[in-house]
Enzyme design. Structure first.
Site, mmCIF file in Angstrom:
data_model
loop_
_atom_site.group_PDB
_atom_site.id
_atom_site.type_symbol
_atom_site.label_atom_id
_atom_site.label_comp_id
_atom_site.label_asym_id
_atom_site.label_seq_id
_atom_site.Cartn_x
_atom_site.Cartn_y
_atom_site.Cartn_z
ATOM 1 N N SER A 279 55.871 52.086 43.919
ATOM 2 C CA SER A 279 54.933 52.790 42.918
ATOM 3 C C SER A 279 53.510 52.616 43.224
ATOM 4 O O SER A 279 53.128 51.763 43.976
ATOM 5 C CB SER A 279 55.467 52.111 41.599
ATOM 6 O OG SER A 279 55.059 50.787 41.414
ATOM 7 N N GLY A 280 52.768 53.328 42.570
ATOM 8 C CA GLY A 280 51.358 53.135 42.664
ATOM 9 C C GLY A 280 51.041 53.804 43.884
ATOM 10 O O GLY A 280 49.917 53.603 44.514
ATOM 11 N N GLY B 211 50.824 60.861 41.059
ATOM 12 C CA GLY B 211 50.239 61.666 40.007
ATOM 13 C C GLY B 211 49.102 62.521 40.526
ATOM 14 O O GLY B 211 48.921 63.758 40.165
ATOM 15 N N ASP C 276 48.863 59.625 33.769
ATOM 16 C CA ASP C 276 48.842 60.860 34.471
ATOM 17 C C ASP C 276 48.642 62.092 33.969
ATOM 18 O O ASP C 276 48.087 63.030 34.453
ATOM 19 C CB ASP C 276 50.370 60.890 35.170
ATOM 20 C CG ASP C 276 50.484 60.091 36.363
ATOM 21 O OD1 ASP C 276 49.613 60.083 37.373
ATOM 22 O OD2 ASP C 276 51.398 59.239 36.726
ATOM 23 N N LYS D 107 60.160 54.223 58.695
ATOM 24 C CA LYS D 107 61.550 53.911 58.323
ATOM 25 C C LYS D 107 61.814 53.827 56.794
ATOM 26 O O LYS D 107 62.813 54.223 56.141
ATOM 27 C CB LYS D 107 61.876 52.416 58.849
ATOM 28 C CG LYS D 107 63.392 52.042 58.756
ATOM 29 C CD LYS D 107 64.407 52.837 59.268
ATOM 30 C CE LYS D 107 64.482 52.549 60.832
ATOM 31 N NZ LYS D 107 65.452 53.292 61.606
ATOM 32 N N THR E 161 60.141 56.015 54.553
ATOM 33 C CA THR E 161 60.543 57.321 54.089
ATOM 34 C C THR E 161 61.886 57.608 54.438
ATOM 35 O O THR E 161 62.549 58.214 53.838
ATOM 36 C CB THR E 161 59.413 58.161 55.031
ATOM 37 O OG1 THR E 161 58.153 57.640 54.754
ATOM 38 C CG2 THR E 161 59.522 59.462 54.573
ATOM 39 N N CYS F 106 34.380 53.532 20.778
ATOM 40 C CA CYS F 106 35.288 52.910 19.648
ATOM 41 C C CYS F 106 35.013 51.631 19.355
ATOM 42 O O CYS F 106 34.043 51.358 18.560
ATOM 43 C CB CYS F 106 36.646 53.000 20.305
ATOM 44 S SG CYS F 106 37.982 53.142 19.046
ATOM 45 N N PHE F 107 35.431 50.405 19.931
ATOM 46 C CA PHE F 107 35.427 49.087 19.578
ATOM 47 C C PHE F 107 33.885 48.870 19.936
ATOM 48 O O PHE F 107 33.052 48.060 19.188
ATOM 49 C CB PHE F 107 36.265 48.352 20.560
ATOM 50 C CG PHE F 107 36.449 46.692 19.784
ATOM 51 C CD1 PHE F 107 36.485 46.670 18.619
ATOM 52 C CD2 PHE F 107 36.414 45.637 21.087
ATOM 53 C CE1 PHE F 107 36.753 45.245 18.018
ATOM 54 C CE2 PHE F 107 36.681 44.366 20.406
ATOM 55 C CZ PHE F 107 36.587 44.255 18.898
ATOM 56 N N PHE G 15 31.392 50.869 19.678
ATOM 57 C CA PHE G 15 30.902 51.459 18.637
ATOM 58 C C PHE G 15 30.833 50.477 17.184
ATOM 59 O O PHE G 15 29.522 50.369 16.739
ATOM 60 C CB PHE G 15 31.342 52.933 18.114
ATOM 61 C CG PHE G 15 31.141 53.409 16.582
ATOM 62 C CD1 PHE G 15 29.890 54.356 16.791
ATOM 63 C CD2 PHE G 15 31.662 53.104 15.550
ATOM 64 C CE1 PHE G 15 29.829 54.992 15.286
ATOM 65 C CE2 PHE G 15 31.402 53.778 14.300
ATOM 66 C CZ PHE G 15 30.634 54.679 14.223
ATOM 67 N N HIS H 231 36.615 58.552 21.560
ATOM 68 C CA HIS H 231 36.655 58.323 22.976
ATOM 69 C C HIS H 231 36.097 59.587 23.655
ATOM 70 O O HIS H 231 37.043 60.368 24.226
ATOM 71 C CB HIS H 231 38.074 57.887 23.472
ATOM 72 C CG HIS H 231 38.524 56.685 23.056
ATOM 73 N ND1 HIS H 231 38.269 55.433 23.809
ATOM 74 C CD2 HIS H 231 39.239 56.397 21.876
ATOM 75 C CE1 HIS H 231 38.925 54.498 23.080
ATOM 76 N NE2 HIS H 231 39.199 55.096 21.802
ATOM 77 N N GLU I 255 35.653 60.075 26.920
ATOM 78 C CA GLU I 255 36.128 60.073 28.085
ATOM 79 C C GLU I 255 37.230 60.869 28.381
ATOM 80 O O GLU I 255 37.555 61.475 29.426
ATOM 81 C CB GLU I 255 36.269 58.862 28.696
ATOM 82 C CG GLU I 255 37.391 57.773 27.882
ATOM 83 C CD GLU I 255 37.170 57.093 27.011
ATOM 84 O OE1 GLU I 255 36.335 57.490 26.018
ATOM 85 O OE2 GLU I 255 37.591 56.104 26.423
#
Ligand code: GLN
Length: 531
Positions: free
Chosen positions: A13-14, A18, A71, A190, A192, A378-379, A381, A503, A505
């Site tokens: 994974s990683g 995505g 994602d 291999k 793969t 948020c926090f 702020f 937020h 972002e």
């Protein structure tokens, strides 16, 4: 009838599955096709809202308040679209639906089983999203790694989908890792081969392979993968490590990935319009200026915990031909005496709980007093209000989240949160309208009186303290429609001191940086390089 692209992952994974998924989606969109994207997360949580971002990465928030896998943030950024909570399918939600149906008696008389009931639920869900979105192509990314017990029902469901929809309507893209063995410098195929074998054992033959690797795949490596994995050599694509994720679509495009996909799906080939995207990538790569921005939070080895903030820096930086260099500062270390030095701006991001809160307050005080550009989210702020209450108003104040018996509860739980016991999906979530006061910094950034921004919080500024704060110079320049909730604060006698309860972002996009981030990076550039 929508067509489907199913993206699976092998080896580990990683891998950036995505980003590969988002890149493919962008390339097809740039050819005029309407695209939607679904992320499947094979965990038992109903959504990502109850998961620790330091373990699993950021919890992304959608317009509709869905707390989803990060994602979906990538899909929204690459495709410049808004998705809904239903674009994130989790095992938890699938089972919940099936169990509810069973209790209702929908399957009366039947034995409810993984095949066909769970798999039918999954297929039905995918088709519903694809059809309701009106998309020509629905891209479905299956989280996890092929071979995991958790992902089995999903893989079985997409195997059936392929059979039912037909060859020319479903294409399987398998992403894998091709490591390089240092001693011999050879690209090893291999892993793969093994992951494709695993996939074929469950009845799925990948049509295409996208191999992640430190360097571009050599011709021989592609040929070997083609031979052992039963795909044509022009269906093997190389996705080497890059500094900037926004370059990935361009790298895949050069290898003809969209042409191959369109052919496989019997869709017409159209020229792509990638000019703006290329220009955006060039501006990121060619940035002449560099600013150092302190991120004061809980230290994290997982950069993914703040991924949307980091991307928002890139979007704003691209507009300003500036590279944003993030200086991570552990809030607790500030409490222990660490100085914030050599930075051009300070950001205090969202967060929960006591740990590091005092350090964050100290960072805000430092930014305010030394006229260092500051952005609080948020926090961040809420703690900016606490800092102002303590150091300007002279109150012994705090947020009741941290100190329930504080003498001056300047930040308090939202009234609708009283008595909320269930923690999943119960915060004030998603896009909410905000009115901006004219003549303020916020107005000069948004240039609009009404904006919609995404939220995720349980606490807010206590209305009883607003007058006092404003009398002492703090300006609340953004207010919720109910006129009770404070959404943006700023300080007029500071080069850039602004914070938001929402937020920003989550809505920042390539070519459309979030206004609060744009202003923040611009102020940092001005501090360092002069106006
Ligand atoms: N803990 C704060 C609240 O619940 C802030 C949340 C956040 O930063 N996302 O209101």
């Amino acid at each position: 009838m929508p067509k489907y692209i199913i993206v699976t992952g092998g080896v580990l994974s990683g891998l950036g599955k995505g980003i590969v998924t988002s890149s493919i989606a962008l390339l097809l969109k740039s050819r005029g096709y309407k695209i939607t994207a679904i992320k499947i997360d094979p965990y038992l949580n109903c959504d990502a809202g109850t998961m620790n971002p330091f373990q699993h990465g950021e919890v992304f928030v959608l317009e509709d308040g869905g707390e989803v896998d990060l994602d979906l943030g990538n899909y929204e950024r690459f495709l410049d679209i808004n998705l809904s909570r239903d674009n994130n399918i989790t095992t938890g939600r699938v089972y919940k639906n099936v169990i509810e149906k069973e209790r209702r008696g929908d399957y009366l008389g039947k034995t409810v089983q993984i095949v066909p009931h769970i798999t039918d639920e999954i297929k039905g869900w995918i088709r519903r999203i694809a059809e309701e979105s009106g998309a020509d192509i629905c891209v479905v990314e299956i989280g996890g790694t092929v071979g995991d017990i958790e992902s089995m029902p999903f893989l079985e469901a997409v195997r059936q989908l392929h059979l039912e929809e037909g060859e020319e309507n479903v294409v399987f893209v398998h992403t894998t890792l091709v490591p390089i063995l240092k001693v011999v410098g050879e690209q090893k195929t291999k892993p793969t081969q093994h992951s494709v074998k695993e996939l074929r054992a469950i009845g799925i033959s990948p049509d295409m392979i996208v191999a992640r690797s430190p360097e571009p795949l050599k011709k021989e490596t592609k040929e070997k993968i083609s031979l052992f994995c039963n795909v044509p050599v022009n269906a093997v694509f190389s996705s080497p490590d890059v500094e900037c994720i926004y370059e990935v679509p361009l790298i895949l495009e050069r290898q003809g990935i969209s042409k191959y996909i369109l052919q496989s799906l019997s869709l017409e080939y159209k020229e792509a319009d990638l000019k703006k995207w290329e220009n955006f990538v060039n501006r990121i790569k060619g940035a002449k200026k560099v600013v150092n921005v302190a991120m004061v939070g809980k230290y994290t080895a997982l950069g993914d915990s703040y991924i949307s903030i980091l991307e928002a820096f890139r979007h704003a930086g691209a507009e300003l031909d500036t590279k944003v260099n993030v200086v991570w500062i552990e809030a607790e270390e500030i409490e222990e005496g660490k100085k914030i030095e050599g930075v051009d701006a300070i950001l205090v991001p969202g967060g929960f709980g006591e740990r590091g809160a005092e350090g964050k307050i100290m960072a805000i005080e430092h930014a305010r007093k030394n006229k260092i550009p500051f952005l609080g989210i948020c926090f961040g702020f809420q703690l900016a209000v606490v800092e102002y209450g303590r150091n300007v108003l002279g109150l012994d104040c705090h947020s009741t989240e941290i100190k329930p018996d504080t003498k001056h509860p300047i930040i308090m739980i939202l009234p609708e949160q009283y008595g909320v016991k269930q923690l999943g999906g119960t915060m004030r979530l998603g896009a909410q309208p905000i009115t901006i006061k004219e003549g303020t910094l916020a107005y000069s950034l948004y240039r609009k009186k009404k904006i919609y921004e995404r939220h995720r919080h349980r606490y807010e500024v206590n209305p009883e303290y607003i007058d006092m704060l404003e009398k002492h110079g703090l300006v609340f320049s953004g207010i919720a429609e109910d006129k009770i909730r404070m959404e943006i604060l700023e300080l007029p006698d500071h080069p850039y001191f602004i914070a938001s309860q929402f937020h920003p972002e989550f809505k920042s996009r390539p070519l459309k940086p979030a206004p609060l981030f744009y202003g923040f990076i611009k102020a940092a550039v001005e501090k360092k390089y002069g106006v």
